[in-house]
Structures are given as C-alpha cells and as structure tokens.
Design an enzyme around this catalytic site. Structure first.
Site, PDB file in Angstrom:
ATOM      1  N   TYR A  43       0.872  -1.184   0.000  1.00  0.00           N
ATOM      2  CA  TYR A  43       0.000   0.000   0.000  1.00  0.00           C
ATOM      3  C   TYR A  43       0.904   1.227   0.000  1.00  0.00           C
ATOM      4  O   TYR A  43       1.999   1.203  -0.545  1.00  0.00           O
ATOM      5  CB  TYR A  43      -0.963  -0.073   1.205  1.00  0.00           C
ATOM      6  CG  TYR A  43      -2.141   0.835   1.048  1.00  0.00           C
ATOM      7  CD1 TYR A  43      -2.951   0.791  -0.080  1.00  0.00           C
ATOM      8  CD2 TYR A  43      -2.454   1.774   2.037  1.00  0.00           C
ATOM      9  CE1 TYR A  43      -4.026   1.654  -0.245  1.00  0.00           C
ATOM     10  CE2 TYR A  43      -3.526   2.639   1.892  1.00  0.00           C
ATOM     11  CZ  TYR A  43      -4.305   2.579   0.736  1.00  0.00           C
ATOM     12  OH  TYR A  43      -5.365   3.438   0.588  1.00  0.00           O
ATOM     13  N   LYS A  98     -20.888 -19.980  -8.950  1.00  0.00           N
ATOM     14  CA  LYS A  98     -20.148 -19.941 -10.208  1.00  0.00           C
ATOM     15  C   LYS A  98     -18.698 -19.513  -9.946  1.00  0.00           C
ATOM     16  O   LYS A  98     -17.753 -20.057 -10.515  1.00  0.00           O
ATOM     17  CB  LYS A  98     -20.830 -18.941 -11.147  1.00  0.00           C
ATOM     18  CG  LYS A  98     -20.419 -19.067 -12.567  1.00  0.00           C
ATOM     19  CD  LYS A  98     -21.309 -20.048 -13.277  1.00  0.00           C
ATOM     20  CE  LYS A  98     -20.922 -20.207 -14.715  1.00  0.00           C
ATOM     21  NZ  LYS A  98     -21.884 -20.973 -15.470  1.00  0.00           N
TER      22      LYS A  98
END
Lengths: 446, 157
Positions: A43, A98
């Site tokens: 970060y 899925k």
C-alpha cells in the site's frame, strides 16, 4: 426415479451449509505480510509506483494487479436457473457458486456482481464502467432475447472477453457431445439432420455455433414453444421486431423444409439428432416421436432438473446415444467442463474477445479428450472429475486466440498446457490445505 | 443485389388469395409499432376485399413481385393532388416482402417500378407513409434517399 426427493435433500443440506458458512467465497491476500513495514510495499507509499506505471501504460494493469486473473460474474437476476426472474439479490448465491467453480476448476478469481440495471443500455454501460477492474466478464442468468443483444454488443464494444455461459458454455459442451456421438454412430455431423427443440439462449447459440462448425442451416430445424421457426409462420414479422435472432434462424433454415405450422412430431421424422433445451419433462418428448427418427438416433435432453424424456425411455424408443444435463445419468452435458477452462486460456493470453472459433476449438478439445479415453455409448463427454480436461481445453482455447490474432500475449499449446495445469492445481491445493488445516471449518452434523 | 427470377407486374384475378395474405401480413407487421394500427376483428376478410379492389385496379397503383409463380411481395401507391401545390405526389402506402425474399432487392424493385409508373401518371415526388415507430421502414427509405417530409400527429378522442 426418486429425483424429487433427492432434490429436496440437496435443498435442505444446501440451505443449512449456506447459513453455516455465510456464503461461499472470500477475498484472501496472496502476498506475504511479514510485518507492518510490508504495507509500505503493498500500500502507500510504495504502491504509488505501480499506479504511476499503469497510468503511463494501462495494459500494465494486467501485470501489476490481479486483473490478469480476475473476472466478473455479472447478472441482473432476470432468468436464474430453474427459478426465473427472482431478482439480483436472489441471484447472488448462484453467482457465488459460479465463482467457486471458476476458482476450483480453472484457477480463475471470479467476483459475483448482481445489479439492478435491467435496461439493455444501462446494463451495457455498467459493463463498460467495470471493464478496468477485470480481465474478462462472464454474463449469467439474463433474460432472453436481451441476453443476445447484450452479448453481441459487449463483445464488440469492450476490450476484454465477454462470455454468456448460458449461450456459449452450453453450446460448446453440447457441440463436444455431438461431435463424439456422431463419431460413434458413424455419421457425418455436417451432413445430418439436426433438430434443436427450444429456442432460448442455449439453442440459439448452438445454432450459430453449428453453422460456424459447418452444418448447413437447411439441415437444421429449430423449434420454439409455438412450433418450427419458419419464414411463413404467422408471427414471423413480430419475431423480426421482438426476437431478431429467432427471425434470422427461420429465414436461414427455411424451417428445415417443413411446413410453417409443423411441430416437434413432424420435425423428428427422419432426423438424426435432437438437442432439446426446452422445459422440464418427462413426457415433453414422446417415445413414439423418437421412434420416428433415423436409425441410431442421438437424443440430447438437456432440461433440468428432469430431462424432456427419461434416458431409458429414449433408448427403448430406439435412440442409440442419450445425453442429459444431469450428473446422475451418463453423458452429462455440463458447462463446467468449458467455462473455467476457456477463461483460464483467454486470461493467460490476455485475449480481447472469445470468438466462435475459439469456442469450437474448446469443444473439439473436450471431444478429443473423451475420444482418447475411449468412446462408448455411455461416455461421449468427459466427467467433471477428469482433471486433465481443464488445462487441455484452456490450452486449445489460448492457442486458437493466438492463431486468430485476438491475444495480447503469445503462447504455444504446450506452454499454456503447463501454465494452466500449474495455476489450476495451485488453486485446488490451496483450498485443500485450508481444509486440512481446519481453517475451513468443518460443519456440524445437520 | 436484385434477385434473379423476380417478375414485377400488376396483380390478376388468380393472385387475390395470395395478395390478401400479403396485405394482412403488412398490416399485422405495422400493428407492432402503434396501437392505432390495431387490426379489426375480421381483418382477414377485409384483406380479401381489399385485394379484390387492388386487382380491379381502381384508384391507385398495385404491383406484385412474383417468383416462380408465387407472390413474394407487393406495393400499393396512390396519387395525391392538392390544387394549391404546383406538384403532384405519388404516395406509397403499403410495401411488403415475405421474409424468405428479404435482403435480396425485391422491395427496392417494387419501389423503383412504382416510382416509374407514378412518374408516368404525373407525379413529381414519391413519398412513403408508415407508422413513425416502424424503424425498419424508416431505415429502408432513408437508405434510398427519401427524406422526412410530413409530420402527422395523433390523439385519441
């Protein structure tokens, strides 16, 4: 058959486990965090350098972020499998499932996105807005005929592969089955008479794919709930407006030479194969209609949860090869053999699109795999647990993308086979290790 | 590309049934675009009467396209005169081609033949009328260099 009771059991177990695990997927970092200093890399401030590089060259987002392996599974919940228009929230468990399949079978990170943009233009705008986050988009459970226009336009207007599994996935898996079924009976698929019963997403896509594969339109008969799609049908001009895809099929096939008011019974007389993707049976296709087909008839009855005709009934009526959409019968026509691998392949070569030729390459590879194992009347298509299928189909898809010039990266079949195998095995191993380590909690007896 | 084997001619007695069917299809098609085009209950019978009138050749021009003795399209046009205007105008009010012969130039052939005949009847302009929402017709005529000319506004009373 006790299919009804079995289904109820699955519903009960599934509800219990969905409650226990509170969904099926989570976001897990893949970089080490050895201490708080590492966040200066992952970060701020370090991450700014990755951003600057991508700002200069946006395609670097495929190298410096997870975009290369991440797709969106997108639905407006207007046509959820077997449930209909249940809305986006209710579609979420399906999209999450899925995403699980994508990861486990293809090593693909898939993010479920359900939304309220039912309008075609708004849906399309949403996909375009999301494009920078993803390497591909899998459309799912979207009402017809909107799904056709949406896919066509998204394929041409986005720079990443867009796939509608209910169309392309089912069509590819069916084509693989048909290729082998015709081989087994010793007939030429491209010279045979094929009936497509049901003119929803799956069969309209299958028609297009069969045409690209080389089956002349005049050899095909396509039927919707009102009968044969025929240019002289009373409602043909209405179809031109409301469903131009059906209209086009009617004009191209000329109703397969049948009369404009013909039904399935007439269509099946002398046909070599039927692919039914219509409504749950049994009894939707009658035994005597199957008996009127050519010798060595091929019957794909793909409705779920109950096929249009029971497999044993079709065989009693003279069908030689029968396939269904169910895992508890032989020859399951299963999209899961296709979509994880196709995306594995296209992501690995950073393809811009998925052409029908790539879809056919995937189907042919799937068929080839089963053929190498030894075709039988009850084995024309591989089963889900045949792990080597996935990297093979990924490699065939990636190779075709390179060959067609739609890939940003170049790779050989063999290289992709190795790469896909590694990525898929790693995904599965991670899940297995988490389970073994108890980090995926064992559910209580329920 | 014009389809070989298409014959454009005036309709004759034995065409009445086929022509009636085409007329019905034309109106059914336009019904899709505007509720004001909703067909009457006995539209099929009306279509036959209209076909009979068209075959008689009274008050207007009707041409049919036939292919291997079968009617595959038709055009209907009328002359419109306004004593205040310098020019006469031929108006195409109906144009229909069966789906199996679309995109082969049959509609263009019908319009061209009709234009020639209307010109011979004294028309300086050819116009076409269709429901505003009929984008298929709009696209067809625009591609053939027709321009918007007259706006017709409608209100239910």
């Amino acid at each position: 058959m006790g299919s009804g009771r079995e289904a109820r059991d699955w519903f009960k177990i599934s509800r219990f486990l969905h409650t226990f695990y509170k969904g099926k997927i989570e976001v897990l970092p893949k970089v080490p965090v050895r201490g708080m200093d590492d966040f200066s890399i992952w970060y701020t401030p370090g991450v700014a350098e990755a951003s600057r590089a991508i700002h200069r060259e946006p395609d670097l987002s495929f190298e410096l972020t997870s975009r290369w392996n991440t797709i969106a599974v997108v639905s407006d919940g207007t046509r959820v499998l077997g449930l209909g228009n249940v809305g986006p929230e209710a579609a979420y468990p399906v999209m999450e499932g899925k995403a699980l399949l994508f990861k486990y079978l293809g090593g693909v990170d898939a993010v479920p996105i359900v939304h309220r943009k039912r309008d075609l233009e708004e849906f399309l705008d949403l996909l375009k807005a999301l494009e920078p986050s993803f390497g591909g988009i899998n459309l799912e459970d979207i009402e017809s005929p909107k799904c056709f226009t949406l896919l066509d336009r998204a394929r041409s207007e986005l720079g990443i592969p867009v796939w509608h599994d209910d169309q392309q996935g089912t069509a590819a898996a069916t084509l693989a089955g048909l290729i082998n079924a015709f081989k087994l009976v010793g007939k030429d698929l491209k010279k045979s008479r094929i009936v497509l019963f049901g003119a929803g997403a799956a069969n309209i896509a299958l028609y297009r794919v069969l045409k690209t594969y080389g089956v002349p339109p005049a050899n095909m008969v396509v039927l919707d709930s009102k009968g044969v799609l025929h240019p002289d049908r009373d409602d043909i001009d209405k179809l031109m407006i409301s469903n131009p895809h059906k209209y086009k099929i009617a004009v191209e096939t000329m109703g397969g030479g049948l009369g404009p008011s013909s039904g399935l019974e007439e269509a099946l007389k002398g046909a070599d194969a039927i692919v039914a993707a219509s409504r749950p049976g049994p009894g939707v296709i009658k035994k005597e209609w199957i008996a009127s087909m050519e010798q060595d008839a091929i019957v794909f009855a793909e409705a779920n949860p109950v096929p249009e005709i029971w497999p044993w009934e079709a065989r009693e009526a003279g069908a030689r090869i029968v396939a269904t959409g169910r895992s508890d019968f032989p020859n399951q026509v299963n999209n899961s053999l296709i979509f994880p691998s196709v995306f594995r392949g296209v992501l690995d070569v950073r393809a811009r699109t998925i052409t029908d030729e790539m879809l056919i390459a995937a189907a042919e590879e799937l068929a080839r795999y089963a053929e190498e194992k030894g075709l039988r009347e009850d084995y024309i298509i591989p089963r889900m647990e045949e792990w080597e299928v996935y990297p093979r189909v990924a490699a065939a898809t990636a190779y075709k993308a390179v060959e067609q010039g739609v890939a940003r990266a170049t790779i050989t079949y063999k290289e992709e086979l190795e790469q896909a195998r590694t990525v898929i095995e790693l995904a599965r191993r991670k899940l297995e290790e988490l389970w073994k380590a108890g980090l995926i909690e064992e559910p209580p007896e329920g | 590309m014009y389809e070989a084997g298409i014959v454009i001619r005036r309709p004759i007695e034995k065409d009445i049934d086929s022509l009636a069917s085409l007329i019905l299809r034309f109106y059914r098609f336009n019904e899709e675009f505007d509720p004001a085009w909703a067909l009457c209950m006995e539209a099929d019978k009306a279509a036959r009467r209209v076909a009979e009138e068209y075959v008689k050749g009274s008050q207007g021009l009707t041409l049919v396209a036939s292919y291997e003795e079968k009617l595959v399209g038709y055009v209907r046009a009328v002359m419109r005169e306004n004593p205040m205007l310098a020019s006469k105008m031929g108006i195409i009010t109906e144009l229909y081609v069966v789906p199996s012969h679309r995109r082969t130039g049959v509609a263009s052939m019908l319009v061209e033949h009709a234009s020639r005949e209307l010109s011979g009847m004294g028309a300086s302009y050819i116009a076409a009328e269709f429901p505003t929402a009929n984008y298929v017709a709009e696209r067809f005529y625009k591609q053939r260099r027709f321009r918007p000319f007259l706006s017709v506004y409608l209100q239910e009373v």
